[in-house]
Design an enzyme around this catalytic site. Structure first.
Site, mmCIF file in Angstrom:
data_model
loop_
_atom_site.group_PDB
_atom_site.id
_atom_site.type_symbol
_atom_site.label_atom_id
_atom_site.label_comp_id
_atom_site.label_asym_id
_atom_site.label_seq_id
_atom_site.Cartn_x
_atom_site.Cartn_y
_atom_site.Cartn_z
ATOM 1 N N TYR A 18 5.824 -4.091 -13.952
ATOM 2 C CA TYR A 18 5.702 -4.290 -12.408
ATOM 3 C C TYR A 18 6.952 -4.435 -11.696
ATOM 4 O O TYR A 18 7.172 -3.982 -10.632
ATOM 5 C CB TYR A 18 4.755 -5.517 -12.303
ATOM 6 C CG TYR A 18 4.547 -5.982 -11.056
ATOM 7 C CD1 TYR A 18 3.345 -5.447 -10.260
ATOM 8 C CD2 TYR A 18 5.417 -6.826 -10.108
ATOM 9 C CE1 TYR A 18 3.066 -6.014 -8.961
ATOM 10 C CE2 TYR A 18 5.158 -7.412 -9.016
ATOM 11 C CZ TYR A 18 4.165 -6.741 -8.107
ATOM 12 O OH TYR A 18 3.676 -7.306 -6.943
ATOM 13 N N HIS A 22 9.238 -1.994 -9.114
ATOM 14 C CA HIS A 22 9.822 -2.596 -7.535
ATOM 15 C C HIS A 22 11.200 -2.519 -7.242
ATOM 16 O O HIS A 22 11.845 -2.742 -6.369
ATOM 17 C CB HIS A 22 9.519 -4.207 -7.377
ATOM 18 C CG HIS A 22 7.958 -4.113 -7.052
ATOM 19 N ND1 HIS A 22 6.731 -4.249 -7.868
ATOM 20 C CD2 HIS A 22 7.345 -4.214 -5.693
ATOM 21 C CE1 HIS A 22 5.792 -4.403 -7.071
ATOM 22 N NE2 HIS A 22 6.171 -4.337 -5.719
ATOM 23 N N TYR A 41 9.477 -10.069 3.448
ATOM 24 C CA TYR A 41 8.462 -9.824 2.291
ATOM 25 C C TYR A 41 9.096 -10.034 0.969
ATOM 26 O O TYR A 41 10.171 -9.446 0.796
ATOM 27 C CB TYR A 41 7.881 -8.244 2.272
ATOM 28 C CG TYR A 41 6.773 -8.059 1.818
ATOM 29 C CD1 TYR A 41 6.179 -8.997 0.876
ATOM 30 C CD2 TYR A 41 5.966 -6.963 1.965
ATOM 31 C CE1 TYR A 41 4.874 -8.716 0.427
ATOM 32 C CE2 TYR A 41 4.873 -6.514 1.429
ATOM 33 C CZ TYR A 41 4.104 -7.617 0.667
ATOM 34 O OH TYR A 41 3.021 -7.200 0.079
#
Length: 108
Positions: A18, A22, A41
């Site tokens: 994960y 990113h 964000y």
């Protein structure tokens, strides 16, 4: 501007993957986020739980409505199907977290 927070559950053992995905978020996805009014964000991870926070201009509904209709968002979501355990409830809504308290600090 509205603040938004939601929870993502990662499949056990996929935490590193994960994070790896990113490391280089697709430029076209970043453009859609920006064009949709999403600012600041941020993703925070603790074990298999990810807390997502962002600021939406002018509103959460408008920003996420624009993002939801973007092809790149669909492709990004598809790419993460093998990593994410749960992102939505049984009705397909993001796992929203309610804002309880907020403080703005002015620069000194």
């Amino acid at each position: 501007m509205e603040r938004a927070c939601f929870i993502i559950e990662i499949k056990p053992g996929m935490e590193g993957e994960y994070e790896r995905r990113h490391e280089a978020v697709w430029p076209d996805l970043l453009a859609v986020l920006s064009d949709s009014g999403v600012r600041n964000y941020t993703l925070f991870r603790r074990g298999t739980m990810v807390v997502a926070y962002c600021e939406c201009h002018p509103s959460v509904a408008e920003s996420f409505g624009r993002i939801g209709g973007a092809d790149v968002n669909s492709r990004w979501s598809k790419w993460f199907e093998d990593v994410i355990e749960r992102l939505t409830d049984s009705d397909g809504n993001l796992l929203w977290a309610a804002e309880v308290w907020h403080q703005d600090l002015s620069p000194q």
